[in-house]
Design an enzyme around this catalytic site. Structure first.
Site, PDB file in Angstrom:
ATOM      1  N   GLY A 180      -2.265 -45.105  14.098  1.00  0.00           N
ATOM      2  CA  GLY A 180      -1.081 -45.976  14.130  1.00  0.00           C
ATOM      3  C   GLY A 180      -1.379 -47.309  13.450  1.00  0.00           C
ATOM      4  O   GLY A 180      -2.440 -47.885  13.665  1.00  0.00           O
ATOM      5  N   ARG A 209      -2.438 -39.510  10.484  1.00  0.00           N
ATOM      6  CA  ARG A 209      -3.233 -38.920  11.572  1.00  0.00           C
ATOM      7  C   ARG A 209      -3.592 -37.529  11.049  1.00  0.00           C
ATOM      8  O   ARG A 209      -2.754 -36.649  11.017  1.00  0.00           O
ATOM      9  CB  ARG A 209      -2.414 -38.827  12.853  1.00  0.00           C
ATOM     10  CG  ARG A 209      -1.879 -40.174  13.378  1.00  0.00           C
ATOM     11  CD  ARG A 209      -1.295 -39.975  14.780  1.00  0.00           C
ATOM     12  NE  ARG A 209      -0.421 -41.058  15.199  1.00  0.00           N
ATOM     13  CZ  ARG A 209      -0.828 -42.190  15.779  1.00  0.00           C
ATOM     14  NH1 ARG A 209      -2.116 -42.401  15.948  1.00  0.00           N
ATOM     15  NH2 ARG A 209       0.027 -43.104  16.169  1.00  0.00           N
ATOM     16  N   ASP A 230      -9.066 -45.553  18.608  1.00  0.00           N
ATOM     17  CA  ASP A 230     -10.194 -44.733  19.074  1.00  0.00           C
ATOM     18  C   ASP A 230     -10.349 -43.417  18.314  1.00  0.00           C
ATOM     19  O   ASP A 230     -11.469 -42.997  18.027  1.00  0.00           O
ATOM     20  CB  ASP A 230     -10.151 -44.528  20.592  1.00  0.00           C
ATOM     21  CG  ASP A 230      -8.902 -43.817  21.058  1.00  0.00           C
ATOM     22  OD1 ASP A 230      -7.960 -43.671  20.255  1.00  0.00           O
ATOM     23  OD2 ASP A 230      -8.870 -43.415  22.233  1.00  0.00           O
ATOM     24  N   THR A 251      -5.352 -51.766  16.577  1.00  0.00           N
ATOM     25  CA  THR A 251      -4.310 -51.035  17.298  1.00  0.00           C
ATOM     26  C   THR A 251      -3.567 -52.015  18.197  1.00  0.00           C
ATOM     27  O   THR A 251      -4.187 -52.913  18.774  1.00  0.00           O
ATOM     28  CB  THR A 251      -4.880 -49.879  18.171  1.00  0.00           C
ATOM     29  OG1 THR A 251      -3.870 -49.472  19.119  1.00  0.00           O
ATOM     30  CG2 THR A 251      -6.108 -50.263  18.953  1.00  0.00           C
ATOM     31  N   ILE A 252      -2.269 -51.816  18.344  1.00  0.00           N
ATOM     32  CA  ILE A 252      -1.510 -52.709  19.224  1.00  0.00           C
ATOM     33  C   ILE A 252      -1.842 -52.457  20.703  1.00  0.00           C
ATOM     34  O   ILE A 252      -1.480 -53.250  21.558  1.00  0.00           O
ATOM     35  CB  ILE A 252       0.025 -52.576  19.020  1.00  0.00           C
ATOM     36  CG1 ILE A 252       0.512 -51.179  19.407  1.00  0.00           C
ATOM     37  CG2 ILE A 252       0.413 -52.953  17.603  1.00  0.00           C
ATOM     38  CD1 ILE A 252       2.024 -51.104  19.617  1.00  0.00           C
ATOM     39  N   ASP A 253      -2.530 -51.336  20.979  1.00  0.00           N
ATOM     40  CA  ASP A 253      -2.714 -50.932  22.377  1.00  0.00           C
ATOM     41  C   ASP A 253      -3.782 -51.739  23.121  1.00  0.00           C
ATOM     42  O   ASP A 253      -3.819 -51.719  24.348  1.00  0.00           O
ATOM     43  CB  ASP A 253      -3.085 -49.434  22.456  1.00  0.00           C
ATOM     44  CG  ASP A 253      -2.017 -48.549  21.848  1.00  0.00           C
ATOM     45  OD1 ASP A 253      -0.853 -48.978  21.762  1.00  0.00           O
ATOM     46  OD2 ASP A 253      -2.356 -47.412  21.436  1.00  0.00           O
ATOM     47  N   ASP A 259      -6.828 -51.022  23.531  1.00  0.00           N
ATOM     48  CA  ASP A 259      -7.488 -50.079  24.441  1.00  0.00           C
ATOM     49  C   ASP A 259      -8.879 -49.651  23.981  1.00  0.00           C
ATOM     50  O   ASP A 259      -9.363 -48.595  24.364  1.00  0.00           O
ATOM     51  CB  ASP A 259      -6.597 -48.837  24.625  1.00  0.00           C
ATOM     52  CG  ASP A 259      -6.346 -48.114  23.298  1.00  0.00           C
ATOM     53  OD1 ASP A 259      -6.662 -48.675  22.227  1.00  0.00           O
ATOM     54  OD2 ASP A 259      -5.841 -46.988  23.342  1.00  0.00           O
ATOM     55  N   ARG A 315       0.196 -46.446  24.621  1.00  0.00           N
ATOM     56  CA  ARG A 315      -0.383 -45.111  24.852  1.00  0.00           C
ATOM     57  C   ARG A 315      -0.794 -44.999  26.326  1.00  0.00           C
ATOM     58  O   ARG A 315       0.069 -45.131  27.174  1.00  0.00           O
ATOM     59  CB  ARG A 315      -1.565 -44.865  23.917  1.00  0.00           C
ATOM     60  CG  ARG A 315      -1.837 -43.375  23.705  1.00  0.00           C
ATOM     61  CD  ARG A 315      -2.995 -43.173  22.768  1.00  0.00           C
ATOM     62  NE  ARG A 315      -2.701 -43.579  21.422  1.00  0.00           N
ATOM     63  CZ  ARG A 315      -2.110 -42.801  20.502  1.00  0.00           C
ATOM     64  NH1 ARG A 315      -1.763 -41.566  20.817  1.00  0.00           N
ATOM     65  NH2 ARG A 315      -1.872 -43.233  19.305  1.00  0.00           N
ATOM     66  N   HIS A 334       9.043 -48.519  18.225  1.00  0.00           N
ATOM     67  CA  HIS A 334       8.203 -48.919  17.085  1.00  0.00           C
ATOM     68  C   HIS A 334       8.462 -50.327  16.568  1.00  0.00           C
ATOM     69  O   HIS A 334       7.737 -50.775  15.673  1.00  0.00           O
ATOM     70  CB  HIS A 334       8.333 -47.884  15.959  1.00  0.00           C
ATOM     71  CG  HIS A 334       7.614 -46.605  16.287  1.00  0.00           C
ATOM     72  ND1 HIS A 334       8.163 -45.650  17.111  1.00  0.00           N
ATOM     73  CD2 HIS A 334       6.387 -46.156  15.947  1.00  0.00           C
ATOM     74  CE1 HIS A 334       7.312 -44.654  17.250  1.00  0.00           C
ATOM     75  NE2 HIS A 334       6.222 -44.933  16.557  1.00  0.00           N
TER      76      HIS A 334
HETATM   77  O1  F6P Z   1      -1.515 -46.353  19.157  1.00  0.00           O
HETATM   78  C1  F6P Z   1      -0.403 -47.087  18.757  1.00  0.00           C
HETATM   79  C2  F6P Z   1       0.868 -46.439  19.242  1.00  0.00           C
HETATM   80  O2  F6P Z   1       1.950 -47.234  18.822  1.00  0.00           O
HETATM   81  C3  F6P Z   1       0.946 -46.209  20.760  1.00  0.00           C
HETATM   82  O3  F6P Z   1       1.267 -47.371  21.464  1.00  0.00           O
HETATM   83  C4  F6P Z   1       1.986 -45.132  20.842  1.00  0.00           C
HETATM   84  O4  F6P Z   1       1.822 -44.344  21.992  1.00  0.00           O
HETATM   85  C5  F6P Z   1       1.733 -44.303  19.594  1.00  0.00           C
HETATM   86  O5  F6P Z   1       1.007 -45.154  18.695  1.00  0.00           O
HETATM   87  C6  F6P Z   1       2.958 -43.813  18.892  1.00  0.00           C
HETATM   88  O6  F6P Z   1       2.556 -43.009  17.858  1.00  0.00           O
HETATM   89  P1  F6P Z   1       3.514 -42.536  16.656  1.00  0.00           P
HETATM   90  O7  F6P Z   1       3.764 -43.723  15.781  1.00  0.00           O
HETATM   91  O8  F6P Z   1       2.720 -41.487  15.975  1.00  0.00           O
HETATM   92  O9  F6P Z   1       4.774 -42.073  17.292  1.00  0.00           O
END
Ligand code: F6P
Length: 319
Positions: A11, A72, A103, A125-127, A129, A171, A249
């Site tokens: 992401g 991904r 990760d 990452t925005i998470d 984590d 996440r 998003h």
């Molecule tokens: O890891 C960043 C993130 O935005 C999470 O917060 C979220 O769960 C996931 O990616 C969403 O993924 P995608 O953009 O593939 O829907």
């Protein structure tokens, strides 16, 4: 080391561009050739690799997203995919790789390092984590995006005397909801690391109501489950008019904050330093405002925990 590569994966996060710029400029400063790998690990497998110049990364420090694009990649998770990736790196004479991502991206960097190809991970990452760093690139910007949204929702929540459930990304991690909840003065914060029973949240809303408070903001981390379902439960159990907003998003975009730009610049430059020093399989981070580096796998084996004293604080401030 004469040539290094840089890619972004997973992401996207605001500040990734500042990190790319730092890797490219710091590499060139040290007379390295720097190669941009487009579309993450998938692009690496497919040989989407171009030499970067100082100007290639001009005018991107202020932009959200990633100028190198991202993906991904399922193929990269396979042995064959990783072999193809290494072949591409060798074909371009690249001897070290900086991977900017979360990760999953770090696991990929660790696999390449195990196969003898030196990689350094930069947490983006925005998470927030990733163990081994107090902050990841993008978290602060996303946090600011969330509180701006919550402030706006609060205006309408007050006017209509409604309860609002706001679902926040992250996440499996509750950091974004937790920090945003404290920063925006939410009445309740529901995060996976502290799964407060819905009844406790309902009690807090009712207590507020009894002393004349007619609106409530509840931040729900996506790791807990659907905000929409949570909102239905709250409406049923309180009988107060409840609305749900899923920020989605929007949280991933936007111009990075000063904090994220500085963090990204420092971490990107540090990653290049490590490659020049001959290090491999490391991640860079910031702890207590000092730049640090750790073994990637050891860091990933740790469990990330948000700052739980913040949770206690939020409870004390929203009685
Ligand atoms: O890891 C960043 C993130 O935005 C999470 O917060 C979220 O769960 C996931 O990616 C969403 O993924 P995608 O953009 O593939 O829907």
């Amino acid at each position: 080391m004469k040539k290094i590569g840089v890619l972004t994966s997973g992401g996207d996060a605001p500040g990734m561009n500042a990190a790319i710029r730092a890797v490219v400029r710091k590499g060139i400063y040290h007379h390295l050739g720097v190669y941009g790998i487009y579309y993450g690990y998938q692009g690496l497998i497919e040989g989407k690799i171009e030499k970067m110049e100082l100007g290639t990364v001009g005018d991107i420090i202020q932009r959200g997203g990633t100028a190198l694009f991202t993906s991904r990649s399922e193929e990269f998770k396979t042995e064959a995919g990783q072999e193809k990736a290494i072949e591409q790196l060798k074909k371009h004479g690249i001897e070290g790789l900086v991977v900017i991502g979360g990760d999953g991206s770090f696991r990929g960097a660790s696999e390449l390092t195990k196969k003898g190809f030196p990689c350094i991970g930069v947490p983006g990452t925005i998470d927030n984590d990733i163990p081994g760093t107090d902050f990841t690139i993008g978290f602060d910007t996303a946090l600011n995006t969330v509180i701006q949204a919550v402030d706006k929702i609060r205006d309408t929540a007050t006017s209509h005397e409604r309860t609002y459930v706001i679902e926040v990304m992250g996440r499996d991690a509750g950091d974004l909801a937790l920090w945003a909840g404290v920063a925006a003065g939410a009445e309740s914060i529901v995060i996976p690391e502290k799964n407060e029973p819905v009844e406790a949240v309902v009690d807090r809303i009712k207590r507020g109501h009894e002393r004349g408070k007619r609106h409530s903001i509840i931040l729900v981390a996506e790791g807990v489950g659907s905000g929409v379902e949570y909102g239905k439960q709250i409406q049923e159990l309180t009988n107060f008019e409840t609305r749900v907003t899923v920020l989605g998003h929007t949280q991933r975009g936007g111009s990075p904050t000063a904090f994220d730009r500085v963090l990204a610049s420092r971490l990107g430059a540090k990653a290049v330093d490590l490659l020049i020093e001959g290090k491999a399989g490391r991640m860079v981070g910031i702890q207590k405002n000092q730049l640090v580096d750790h073994d990637i796998l050891e860091a990933l084996n740790e469990t990330h925990q948000p700052e739980m004293s913040m949770y206690q604080l939020s409870q004390e401030l929203s009685i």
